[in-house]
Design an enzyme around this catalytic site. Structure first.
Site, PDB file in Angstrom:
ATOM      1  N   VAL A   1       0.854  -1.193   0.000  1.00  0.00           N
ATOM      2  CA  VAL A   1       0.000   0.000   0.000  1.00  0.00           C
ATOM      3  C   VAL A   1       0.889   1.241   0.000  1.00  0.00           C
ATOM      4  CG1 VAL A   1      -1.943   1.148   1.100  1.00  0.00           C
ATOM      5  CG2 VAL A   1      -1.711  -1.335   1.268  1.00  0.00           C
ATOM      6  N   HIS A   2       1.208   1.716  -1.204  1.00  0.00           N
ATOM      7  CA  HIS A   2       2.150   2.831  -1.336  1.00  0.00           C
ATOM      8  C   HIS A   2       1.481   4.190  -1.132  1.00  0.00           C
ATOM      9  CE1 HIS A   2       5.366   0.152  -2.457  1.00  0.00           C
ATOM     10  NE2 HIS A   2       4.694  -0.310  -3.497  1.00  0.00           N
ATOM     11  N   ASP A   3       0.755   4.658  -2.129  1.00  0.00           N
ATOM     12  CA  ASP A   3       0.312   6.055  -2.124  1.00  0.00           C
ATOM     13  C   ASP A   3      -0.698   6.371  -1.024  1.00  0.00           C
ATOM     14  OD1 ASP A   3       2.006   6.360  -4.227  1.00  0.00           O
ATOM     15  OD2 ASP A   3       0.466   6.495  -5.768  1.00  0.00           O
TER      16      ASP A   3
END
Length: 318
Positions: A242-244
């Site tokens: 879960v990056h952004d």
């Protein structure tokens, strides 16, 4: 109310982060500025306009430039995000949403001047627009509330890079811009791979989001099919990192993150291009290009279960 300009290259995880911000009662998305990376600037801008139209957002959309400061272009990440940037879901031929007449960096400058002390810049792509803005108008450093960046990697939890062994993709895509933005005279928090790769959303979790969020669930599920397949093929994951959304979650719930402060430089060329180097000590060395830079904040840990529960609660509360 936390007002943000969301600087983004939508992008599947960018879209998920934008929807998290849009769903959050405590956030007002004032503007969306587009950059290149996950897709071409034309596609990322179209995707931003599409998301605005589909979900009834009031944010202005301003198109950014399409070339990094060092003029070294990288190919769009179609392998990860699909040819259209949104997992190859069907998109309308016509999007009847107007663009801002201002180019992205001018939009950032003008908006910060009109609303001094109120706007947080949340940047989840290449940092080209922010670098152009702070170079053109250094005075905005005193006008911004804070800058939150999804990018970089500092070696915590074993995470050092995702595009090269020692570089995260956003920073690698415009390392000169990253070095300018991180070392400008404004408060920066970097939410990098150290924490974004600690949080995973499984396919079962996404199925739960699909069935519990009438407004966003089906769309999130649809765009993430391509993304989840990439992560499964590449890393054997059930779901994805879960990056952004981690940048938005830091704005919403900073207490679930552990942070520390220090000086940061970005390697701008050679085999270590895009590597983010953190100096945590106050010692001044005989040769020290870190010492005169402002201290900035990096996230080094996160509570992933709490993160996923809060994402679910916000998205499914609408």
């Amino acid at each position: 109310m936390k007002k943000i300009i969301f600087d983004t290259d939508p992008g599947i995880d960018d879209a998920m982060a934008l929807l998290l911000a849009h769903a959050c009662q405590d956030i007002e998305v004032v503007g969306i500025t587009t950059t290149f990376g996950n897709a071409s600037i034309e596609n990322t801008t179209r995707n931003a306009l599409y998301l605005k139209q589909k979900f009834g957002m009031h944010a202005e959309v301003a198109k950014g430039v399409n070339t990094p400061l060092d003029q070294v272009k990288t190919e769009p990440a179609t392998l990860v995000h699909g040819d259209n940037g949104l997992g190859n879901i069907e998109l309308p031929d016509q999007i009847n949403t107007p663009l801002s007449p201002l180019i992205a960096h001018d939009y950032i400058v003008e908006t910060l001047k009109k609303q001094p002390g109120e706007i947080t810049l949340v940047a989840v792509g290449r940092l080209t627009n922010l670098a152009l803005a702070i170079e053109k108008a250094p005075e905005i450093g005193k006008l911004v509330k804070e800058v939150i960046i999804m990018g970089g990697a500092f070696g915590h939890n074993g995470h050092t890079g995702n595009l090269t062994p020692f570089a995260e993709a956003n920073v690698y895509g415009d390392p000169l811009a990253a070095d300018i933005v991180i070392n400008a005279d404004w408060p920066v928090t970097i939410v990098g791979l150290d924490v974004t790769q600690q949080t995973q959303m499984s396919n079962a979790y996404l199925e739960k989001v699909r069935t519990h969020s009438e407004k966003y669930g089906q769309f999130i599920y649809d765009i993430t099919r391509f993304y989840a397949k990439f992560y499964n093929d590449d890393l054997g994951l059930d779901g994805f990192y879960v990056h952004d959304s981690s940048a938005i979650m830091y704005l919403v719930s900073p207490e679930i993150f552990t942070t520390k402060q220090g000086h940061i430089r970005v390697i701008t060329e050679g085999p270590a291009k895009g590597h983010t180097l953190f100096k945590g000590s106050n010692r001044v060395f005989p040769i020290d290009e870190w010492a005169t830079a402002p201290k900035q904040t990096i996230a080094i840990n996160v509570e992933p279960q709490t993160f996923n529960q809060r994402y679910f609660d916000i998205i499914c509360g609408n």
